[in-house]
Scaffold this active site. Sequence first.
Site, PDB file in Angstrom:
ATOM      1  N   GLY A  11       0.830  -1.205   0.000  1.00  0.00           N
ATOM      2  CA  GLY A  11       0.000   0.000   0.000  1.00  0.00           C
ATOM      3  C   GLY A  11       0.860   1.247   0.000  1.00  0.00           C
ATOM      4  N   GLY A  15      -1.429   7.588   0.512  1.00  0.00           N
ATOM      5  CA  GLY A  15      -1.657   7.731   1.953  1.00  0.00           C
ATOM      6  C   GLY A  15      -0.425   7.556   2.814  1.00  0.00           C
ATOM      7  N   TYR A 165     -15.130  -3.935   8.095  1.00  0.00           N
ATOM      8  CA  TYR A 165     -13.850  -3.229   8.266  1.00  0.00           C
ATOM      9  C   TYR A 165     -13.350  -3.371   9.713  1.00  0.00           C
ATOM     10  CZ  TYR A 165     -10.310   0.398   8.415  1.00  0.00           C
ATOM     11  OH  TYR A 165      -9.127   1.070   8.581  1.00  0.00           O
TER      12      TYR A 165
END
Length: 284
Positions: A11, A15, A165
């Site tokens: 990732g 971000g 989540y």
Amino acid sequence: MMNNKVVLITGATNGIGRVAALELAKMGARVVIVGRSREKTEAVRQEIQAAGGSADSLLADLSALDEIRRLAAEFRARYDRLDVLLNNAGAIFARRQTTADGFEMTFALNHLSYFLLTNLLLDVLKASAPARIINVSSDAHRSAQMNFDDLQHEKSYGMGGFQAYGRSKLANVLFTYELARRLAGTGVTANALHPGFVATGFGRNMPGLMNRVMGIMHRFALTPEQGAQTLIYLASSPEVEGMTGKYFDKNRPVRSSPASYDEAAQKRLWDISEWLTGLQPASV
Ligand code: NDP
């Protein structure tokens, strides 16, 4: 401080993962960034190099078990050591979706990818000890309870994806604690963290109103540079050398939720995850 240390970050195209990759590379680490988009991954690689850092890139859609296996094999072919594994890629999905393997997307991407990639690289980490595994979780785990009868959220996909989540982030903590116990005495540590509420791409895939609410909330959120601090700290600080099995917030170990300390749940999740990822073909 991080000179010649090999750091693998998932990732890393957006971000907090992107910022952590950039900052760790500036400290001298050889950063290996994982992304699913060739263009975005290449752009971050070039950004790191332009800042004077060393970066390599590997491509994988981490929702697919085959791609995680390929990623681990490619990493092993190119590198003979791994000092820090930073499992960070994650997302929330407003509607239930399934992966190429037939798993619910949040569970597969946020939990199974951490579990499988870590296990496939464990021997390299052990051979590189002292080494660190860092799992990006979230305080969203605090209101969650595991439901082992519906891990794939077939019976209920509640609260517009927030239930799945929260459980996936609880799974990150349960996994971290079980992993730390299994790694005792190896010189490899395993810790989880909450990065804070950060204005990133997170939640921006939500439809309509939720997307707008997220946009407004982001005005009060941390910047990605602030949100990446605990990742960078856990990856690089000598203060956490040897610390393992902890949950960090703002560079400090704090208590995670009562449900996350349930050892039976930690073991049960491990066994099921081994079975689902094909690491252990028979049992459960
Ligand atoms: P971003 O959406 O900005 O970044 C998520 C990263 O994960 C991106 O690089 C994205 O790639 C990657 N990713 C998503 N899906 C896949 C996939 N299928 N295969 C490979 N990579 C994928 O979010 P954040 O930086 O905020 O999120 C990072 C972590 O922080 C997550 O685990 C999240 O749960 C956690 N977190 C975030 C909080 C926040 O307030 N932002 C709060 C608490 C925890 P791409 O660029 O291609 O989309």
